[in-house]
Design a protein around this motif. Sequence first.
Motif, PDB file in Angstrom:
ATOM      1  N   LEU A  65       0.823  -1.201   0.000  1.00 22.87           N
ATOM      2  CA  LEU A  65       0.000   0.000   0.000  1.00 22.87           C
ATOM      3  C   LEU A  65       0.869   1.267   0.000  1.00 22.87           C
ATOM      4  CD1 LEU A  65      -2.883  -0.971   2.455  1.00 22.87           C
ATOM      5  CD2 LEU A  65      -2.831  -1.113  -0.039  1.00 22.87           C
ATOM      6  N   TYR A 136     -10.461   3.409   4.096  1.00 20.19           N
ATOM      7  CA  TYR A 136      -9.525   4.491   4.335  1.00 20.19           C
ATOM      8  C   TYR A 136     -10.317   5.668   4.880  1.00 20.19           C
ATOM      9  CZ  TYR A 136      -6.661   8.592   3.484  1.00 20.19           C
ATOM     10  OH  TYR A 136      -5.991   9.778   3.634  1.00 20.19           O
ATOM     11  N   TRP A 155      -4.310   3.128  -5.067  1.00 18.15           N
ATOM     12  CA  TRP A 155      -4.429   1.742  -4.606  1.00 18.15           C
ATOM     13  C   TRP A 155      -5.210   0.893  -5.604  1.00 18.15           C
ATOM     14  CZ3 TRP A 155      -5.800   4.206   0.656  1.00 18.15           C
ATOM     15  CH2 TRP A 155      -4.620   4.422   1.396  1.00 18.15           C
ATOM     16  N   VAL A 162      -8.141  -4.713  -5.785  1.00 15.07           N
ATOM     17  CA  VAL A 162      -7.816  -3.873  -4.623  1.00 15.07           C
ATOM     18  C   VAL A 162      -8.893  -2.803  -4.543  1.00 15.07           C
ATOM     19  CG1 VAL A 162      -6.136  -2.339  -3.557  1.00 15.07           C
ATOM     20  CG2 VAL A 162      -5.346  -4.319  -4.867  1.00 15.07           C
ATOM     21  N   PRO A 164     -10.370  -0.092  -2.083  1.00 15.64           N
ATOM     22  CA  PRO A 164     -10.479   0.770  -0.902  1.00 15.64           C
ATOM     23  C   PRO A 164     -11.786   1.554  -0.896  1.00 15.64           C
ATOM     24  CG  PRO A 164      -9.032   1.766  -2.520  1.00 15.64           C
ATOM     25  CD  PRO A 164      -9.418   0.427  -3.076  1.00 15.64           C
TER      26      PRO A 164
END
Length: 303
Positions: A65, A136, A155, A162, A164
């Motif tokens: 990350l 996040y 990301w 992936v 987020p």
Amino acid sequence: DNSAAGRRVRNGELDLNMEFPGQQMEFLRREIPDFVRVHPYMGTIYFALNTEREPFNDVNVRNALGMAIDRRFIAEQILRAGQEPAYSLVPPGIANYVDGVEAEWADTPVAERREMARTLLEEAGFGPDNPLEFEYTYRATGDNPRIAPVVQNDWSAIADWVQPQLIVNDTQIHYDNLRAFDFEVADAGWIADYNDPYNFLFLGEYRSVPMNYSRYNNPDYNTLVVEANRELDLERRAEMLGEAEQMLIDDMPLIPIVFYVNKNLVNPRVTGWEDNIVNIHRSRYLCFADLEDGAGEETAAAE
């Protein structure tokens, strides 16, 4: 209101203002170029990762990350006020310290770093059938809402698996959650109380919980920092703290993003103003140049 204060500086109603929005940098340098004073500050924007919650207890996931973020884009295109990308926690120019501490992948191009990140995440067991989903959280103030979608894209660029999710909170609630350890990945920032590397590195000591938001607990790091602060030789102490910070950055319980800068507007008729990393400017040293008669005389600002 720093924008309103900036207007008052431009109108001649104020001689000093010690902050302005980074997005106004180009405008201010065009309108009042001699007023703009930007220089390094002893502060760092970083992200904390919850090391006691899977998968952030895996150093490879944390590094993946960290390496996927395009810090230069954030500094130059989002913040736009002279900030520098951060690959370490301690900013440059801090007293009693060494140079050269940074993530080992700092000089690798972002596209290559994202390939490396994808490999690390695949080795950790993530992929199309096991997506990496995480939250996040960020503060609703300042530039944080503008940074959040950028890092989300960074990301997501690792791989489409992936994923987020952005969560925005009031600043007070955000920091309450950090101290309560109620987060997965979260934005944070630190401005040192005094000019010394330990005032950053204590954030990685386990005894500093809850200020150590990640609850990073590396006994070797803890011991080395304590031993360094017992060392009376400043050069040796700096080397030991540098070794400790390298350990912290390699483990990446927190992800450095950019280093803060001081952003001041200073009327050129103010003399005695010296840029410095702690951004302290005592009025006893400040004077006004007498510009009306051209004699070059100065009068004390207090007068």
